[in-house]
Design a protein around this motif. Structure first.
Motif, short mmCIF file in Angstrom:
data_model
loop_
_atom_site.label_atom_id
_atom_site.label_comp_id
_atom_site.label_asym_id
_atom_site.label_seq_id
_atom_site.Cartn_x
_atom_site.Cartn_y
_atom_site.Cartn_z
N TRP A 701 36.01 -24.44 37.42
CA TRP A 701 37.10 -23.92 38.25
C TRP A 701 36.50 -23.17 39.43
O TRP A 701 35.46 -22.52 39.31
CB TRP A 701 37.97 -22.98 37.41
N ILE A 752 45.96 -23.26 37.35
CA ILE A 752 45.71 -24.55 36.72
C ILE A 752 45.90 -25.73 37.68
O ILE A 752 45.51 -26.85 37.37
CB ILE A 752 46.56 -24.73 35.44
N MET A 755 42.93 -27.96 38.35
CA MET A 755 42.61 -29.10 37.48
C MET A 755 43.26 -30.38 38.04
O MET A 755 42.63 -31.44 38.03
CB MET A 755 43.10 -28.83 36.06
N SER A 758 41.34 -31.64 40.90
CA SER A 758 40.07 -32.24 40.49
C SER A 758 40.27 -33.56 39.76
O SER A 758 39.29 -34.21 39.35
CB SER A 758 39.30 -31.26 39.59
N TYR A 760 42.44 -34.08 36.93
CA TYR A 760 42.70 -33.97 35.49
C TYR A 760 44.14 -33.50 35.23
O TYR A 760 44.58 -32.50 35.81
CB TYR A 760 41.73 -32.99 34.84
N VAL A 762 47.38 -31.92 33.05
CA VAL A 762 47.52 -30.70 32.26
C VAL A 762 48.77 -30.81 31.40
O VAL A 762 49.88 -31.02 31.93
CB VAL A 762 47.62 -29.45 33.17
N SER A 814 44.01 -28.76 29.40
CA SER A 814 43.48 -29.78 30.30
C SER A 814 42.11 -30.23 29.80
O SER A 814 41.75 -29.99 28.63
CB SER A 814 43.40 -29.23 31.73
N ILE A 816 37.89 -31.75 31.31
CA ILE A 816 36.97 -32.13 32.39
C ILE A 816 35.95 -33.12 31.84
O ILE A 816 35.71 -33.18 30.63
CB ILE A 816 36.22 -30.92 33.00
#
Length: 822
Positions: A701, A752, A755, A758, A760, A762, A814, A816
């Motif tokens: 993050w 959040i 995420m 990036s 991804y 949630v 989430s 990664i």
């Protein structure tokens, strides 16, 4: 007197004389062996970026743990070219071996030797290019081994990272301009559009200046300083959106008598670029004075330590006429009765501007001061010079006032950074009168025998939240449990006597160690039925009783009120402040705080410390005040000699990551914390405008580094996320070995969204038996939620989504991608 008595008297006199002669000879021999601290000898390295010398690196005598060395970040251009600069400091440089490796040292990427150097002003320069491609957005360690002199070596470290669109040249120029402009009141007016002055800004101290301070405060008030050691910039973070830079330098100022004061300055900048203009997002500055007894520091009531913090360490003797204190990394002792000061320990040489001496990666723990003025203390961190130059560790010293000699008793080496070491030794680094040193390292309580250097583990596997220490560090306590909410027993130990006490919970209860008031132990008890979880899944440890017990186990105070529960305490100056709640149908509600005083207070302190505005020019300063008045002039100043020790422990202080997933929080140019909870790590990073890295040093993050909008395709996500399951077993099974699950419960929607940016998804809890998949957001504040039951994706405004998520506990899960460096 009879003959027998006469013979006894003669023998006694001969013995006493022999002891006196022996003591004198030993004292003379010991003093003869004493010397000054050896001068610094190691070269200093820099990286050159955007035609600017940055990222100063000080040398280590041994290889370090790469996970802990994140002192600066060097952006790697797309052509993978780098420039190294060397300040040889009079040494002959033979060659430099550079190694690129994963931060844990597990994967070697590239290794080569630089043998040719060009002159670049007073520095040597080497341009080189990495041959091996590295992963984007992944930090690596660049290790530089310098061979110099007659077969000697030193190691230097920086992190490298390759990211799209990262250019730091304008940011470096901006920080240089800002520092210089602040020195001129007229030019400083140009900075007004970049500042955010408001009521939160502290305009009373040069130690705490930030973007919310007034222009006058940011431009140094009435101090009128001059830079005497130029700023060197350390790049701390650099991504596509923001860049963070820390710079350190030294200033001087003239007092009312024309004498020169010196201050070390540390500044932190966080910036972004918009339409070719640098926008200042955050700014902090701390200036700390170097204590100098020649500046008229005595007052009628005590001694003025100058511009330094309220948390200044000081310890007095029992008589209250001698006090040892630490200012800006230097240990001083002031003897009020003798009207003298002693610079007991300092890496600084009088009048020297050598940057190696000013390097502030160390601290001093004062253990005790006796009535003869002798001081036991521990110097820990990076050793700037002396017989341990370039090493990281902890050295135990004993200063003998009569001889004016500081003797090193033992050295405990470490292979971790100062920041990491400080987090452990600030917790516990106590030396008792039996010449035993106690340390809390990697969740183990260790005891070092100072006579032999051997180390024993007193207690293994004490989790951090199960371990408490008194302010003096003389008393400790640990819970015999895996976490602070499951303890049935507590052990309290006095580190001087070695004696222990045990406290146990009754059946159906748990017990928790809360801390110490002086050396009195504080603990609480909770019924199992009262330990509940709130809507976000956070545990509430509701204690029905809190007790204060003396060192011999007697209960001095007990707190219990029907209908009220204690969930936390804070301890200050003999006062125990209690956070309280009341029971409701579905949990607990906050109740007014309460407090209790310790039954028997210690006698009034003979020496007290406080901040005060002594004069407008220097603003707030720290004063040590005595109960009686003393002399205000003719202060004698001494500097001791040092006796080195060759004794080292069989222990090397290191950092054990274990098998658990850990999250490293960096913010404002330093390591903030290492946490096992990704949610807590993200929240802490957000508070400190920082970043979170995981155990493999991949970015989890980053504050502010997200795209303006993003929509994801749910069909490309793992099956557990497509179904918006909240069952972590189901989610983990669908992730397989390629991804890492992140439970971000307790974070905010804003946090959040990183995420989503990036790539991804949630899972979000939206009802008692409902969860949806957050797949996107846009520039208008809408959140896009996918409902697996209907197969539809709908938009929800920021206010509505915030309310919905909060109402259901802000439950977010989430993931990664795991980075595998080979």
């Amino acid at each position: 007197m009879n003959k027998r008595a006469a013979r006894i008297l003669i023998l006694f006199l001969v013995f006493a004389a022999s002891v006196g002669v022996f003591t004198h000879l030993m004292s003379h021999e010991t003093t003869e062996n004493a010397t000054d601290l050896d001068a610094a000898s190691l070269p200093v390295l820099y990286m050159k970026t955007a035609d600017t010398t940055v990222n100063r690196m000080y040398g280590y005598r041994q290889e370090m743990n790469g996970v802990t060395t994140r002192e600066n970040l060097t952006p790697l251009p797309m052509d993978r070219s780098l420039t190294l600069e060397i300040d040889a400091k009079g040494q002959k440089i033979i060659n430099v071996t550079y190694t690129v490796e994963s931060t844990d040292g597990g994967a070697l990427i590239e290794n080569s030797v630089l043998k040719s150097f060009d002159e670049d002003g007073s520095y040597l320069k080497a341009d080189f290019q990495l041959e091996t491609a590295i992963l984007m957005n992944q930090e690596y360690t660049l290790k530089l081994e310098v061979a110099y002199g007659n077969g000697q070596s030193a190691w230097y470290y920086t992190r490298i990272v390759q990211r799209n669109g990262v250019e730091v040249g304008d940011y470096l120029a901006y920080t240089q301009m800002f520092a210089q402009t602040c020195l001129d009141k007229t030019q400083a007016e140009a900075l007004v559009p970049q500042l955010e002055p408001d009521e939160t800004g502290d305009n009373s101290s040069f130690l705490n200046v930030n973007i919310h301070s007034s222009l006058d405060q940011i431009s140094w008030g009435s101090l009128a300083p001059t830079i005497v050691q130029q700023p060197v910039q350390q790049i701390k973070e650099a991504n596509e959106t923001t860049t963070s830079i820390k710079q350190e330098y030294m200033i001087s100022a003239q007092d009312e008598n024309g004498q020169t004061e010196y201050y070390t300055v540390s500044e932190f900048y966080r910036m972004r670029e918009s339409d070719g203009e640098i926008i200042l997002l955050d700014f902090e500055r701390s200036a700390q004075q170097i204590f100098d007894p020649e500046l008229g520091v005595l007052t009628k009531s005590g001694i003025n330590l100058g511009v330094t913090g309220e948390d200044t360490k000081y310890v007095t003797n029992t008589a209250g006429d001698i006090v040892a204190f630490v200012v800006n990394g230097d240990l001083w002792c002031y003897n009020r009765s003798a009207n003298k000061t002693i610079r007991v320990f300092s890496f600084r040489e009088n009048g020297s501007m050598d940057d190696r001496e000013q390097h502030g990666e160390h601290d001093v723990n004062i253990v005790r001061v006796d009535d003869a003025g002798d001081v036991t203390f521990v110097v820990y961190g990076y050793m700037n010079r002396g017989n341990h130059e370039g090493e990281v560790g902890a050295a135990v010293y004993y200063y003998r006032a009569e001889r004016n000699v500081a003797t090193e008793e033992i050295f405990v080496p470490a292979d971790i950074s100062y920041e990491m070491l400080k987090k452990q030794l600030d917790r516990l680094s106590y030396v008792n009168k039996q010449r035993e040193m106690y340390l809390y390292l990697n969740e183990n309580l260790c005891k070092v025998d100072i006579e032999t250097g051997t180390t024993t583990v007193v207690r293994e596997s004490i989790p951090e939240d199960c371990f408490v220490v008194s302010e003096s560090q003389e008393s400790i306590a640990w819970m015999d449990a895996d976490n602070a909410s499951s303890a049935m027993n507590i052990t309290v130990m006095n580190l001087e006597s070695g004696e222990t006490q045990r406290f146990a919970a009754d059946d159906g209860q748990k017990i928790r160690a809360l801390g110490f008031i002086n050396e009195d132990f504080v603990y609480g008890m909770a019924n199992d039925s009262d330990i509940l979880k709130d809507i976000s899944g956070n545990e509430v440890f509701a204690m029905h009783t809190v007790r204060i017990v003396s060192i011999d186990g007697n209960v001095k105070k007990e707190y219990h009120q029907d209908g009220y529960y204690v969930t936390g305490v804070s301890i200050s100056d003999g006062l125990l402040e209690l956070d309280r709640v009341v029971r409701q149908e579905n949990g607990y509600a906050d109740a007014p705080e309460d407090h209790i005083m310790n039954g028997e207070q210690q006698s009034q302190e003979l020496v007290t410390g406080r901040l005060a505005t002594v004069d407008d020019r220097r603003e707030q300063q720290f004063l040590l005040e005595f109960s009686t008045s003393g002399k205000t002039q003719s202060l004698l100043t001494l500097t001791p000699k040092y006796i080195y020790s060759t004794l080292r422990t069989d222990l090397t202080m290191s950092y054990d990551t274990g098998s658990a997933d850990l999250y490293y929080v960096y913010g404002k140019g330093k390591l903030i914390a290492i946490l096992s909870s990704p949610a807590e790590a993200v929240q802490l990073a957000d508070e400190n405008v920082g970043v979170v890295l995981n155990s493999s040093q991949s970015y989890v993050w980053e504050r502010g580094n997200r795209q303006q909008g993003m929509r994801l395709d749910e069909t490309t996500m793992p099956s557990g996320f497509q179904s918006a399951s909240l069952d972590e077993n189901v989610l983990n099974e669908s992730l397989g070995d390629d991804y890492e699950l992140l439970n971000l419960t307790g974070c905010t929607r804003e946090e959040i969204l990183y995420m989503i940016s990036s790539g991804y998804g949630v899972v979000v809890k939206t009802g008692a038996n409902e969860s949806l998949l957050l797949t996107g957001y846009d520039i208008f504040g809408n959140s896009w939620l996918y409902n697996p039951a209907t197969g539809e994706t709908t938009a929800l405004s920021d206010d509505d989504s915030d309310a919905l998520f909060a109402q259901n506990g802000n439950v977010f899960i989430s993931y990664i991608k795991k980075v595998k460096i080979e």
